[in-house]
Motif scaffolding. Structure first.
Motif, PDB file in Angstrom:
ATOM      1  N   THR A 195       0.733  -1.047  -0.056  1.00 60.81           N
ATOM      2  CA  THR A 195      -0.002   0.072  -0.140  1.00 60.81           C
ATOM      3  C   THR A 195       1.038   1.345   0.211  1.00 60.81           C
ATOM      4  OG1 THR A 195      -0.167  -0.010   2.228  1.00 60.81           O
ATOM      5  CG2 THR A 195      -1.809  -1.108   1.057  1.00 60.81           C
ATOM      6  N   THR A 196       0.483   2.227  -0.638  1.00 59.32           N
ATOM      7  CA  THR A 196       1.193   3.699  -0.522  1.00 59.32           C
ATOM      8  C   THR A 196       0.774   4.604   0.347  1.00 59.32           C
ATOM      9  OG1 THR A 196       1.294   3.124  -2.966  1.00 59.32           O
ATOM     10  CG2 THR A 196       1.948   5.522  -2.235  1.00 59.32           C
ATOM     11  N   HIS A 197       1.358   5.294   1.082  1.00 59.30           N
ATOM     12  CA  HIS A 197       1.066   6.250   2.481  1.00 59.30           C
ATOM     13  C   HIS A 197       1.426   7.670   1.516  1.00 59.30           C
ATOM     14  CE1 HIS A 197      -0.363   3.573   4.989  1.00 59.30           C
ATOM     15  NE2 HIS A 197       0.800   2.550   4.790  1.00 59.30           N
ATOM     16  N   THR A 249       1.755  11.589   2.886  1.00 57.89           N
ATOM     17  CA  THR A 249       1.360  12.525   4.056  1.00 57.89           C
ATOM     18  C   THR A 249       1.762  13.798   3.361  1.00 57.89           C
ATOM     19  OG1 THR A 249       2.710  11.039   5.346  1.00 57.89           O
ATOM     20  CG2 THR A 249       2.628  13.102   6.295  1.00 57.89           C
TER      21      THR A 249
END
Length: 155
Positions: free
Chosen positions: A132-134, A136
């Motif tokens: 998964t990509t986070h 911010t």
């Protein structure tokens, strides 16, 4: 009217006579105690007064609301008949539109159920090889109308 040679008086218990031959309740209908010109009182048949003539009914004018209602009744009836004829001609088209609307409802229901399932399947197939990509994002600004600065970080 003709004049009578006698005076008609009603015999009541308050008017006693010297020698009453009959009591007042014994006197038959149509007979009264009369006083003759010589002062003699006797029983006699008296002419019956004719009953008053019945009143002739006077024609009343028709109220305005009744006239208006009477004039509107055929118009309303004609409008209802025209609406019935129009609906009979429109019935096949209304039935076809009803079927088309039910088909559209079925399509919308199928899309509401099917689209989320397809999206979930496509995401799981596309993301099977990677994690998964986070993302911010940090944004800051000075003052109420100050210029905002920000940065985006991918993890």
């Amino acid at each position: 009217m003709h004049e009578t040679a006698y005076e008609i008086t009603n015999l009541t218990p308050q008017q006693p006579t010297a020698h009453p031959a009959m009591l007042p309740h014994e006197i038959p209908p149509g007979v009264q105690m009369v006083t003759l010109p010589g002062g003699i009182r006797t029983l006699a048949y008296t002419p019956q007064q004719a009953p008053p003539a019945p009143q002739v009914p006077v024609a009343q004018p028709i109220p305005a609301w009744a006239k208006t209602t009477a004039l509107l009744t055929p118009t309303i009836g004609g409008g209802v008949a025209a609406a019935g004829i129009g609906l009979s001609y429109a019935a096949p088209g209304l039935i076809a539109m009803s079927e088309a609307l039910w088909a559209a409802v079925a399509l919308i229901a199928a899309a509401a159920v099917g689209v989320p399932i397809l999206l979930r399947l496509s995401r799981s197939a596309a993301g099977a090889g990677r994690g998964t990509t986070h993302i911010t994002q940090n944004i800051s600004a000075t003052g109420m109308f100050g210029k905002a600065n920000g940065s985006v970080n991918h993890h």
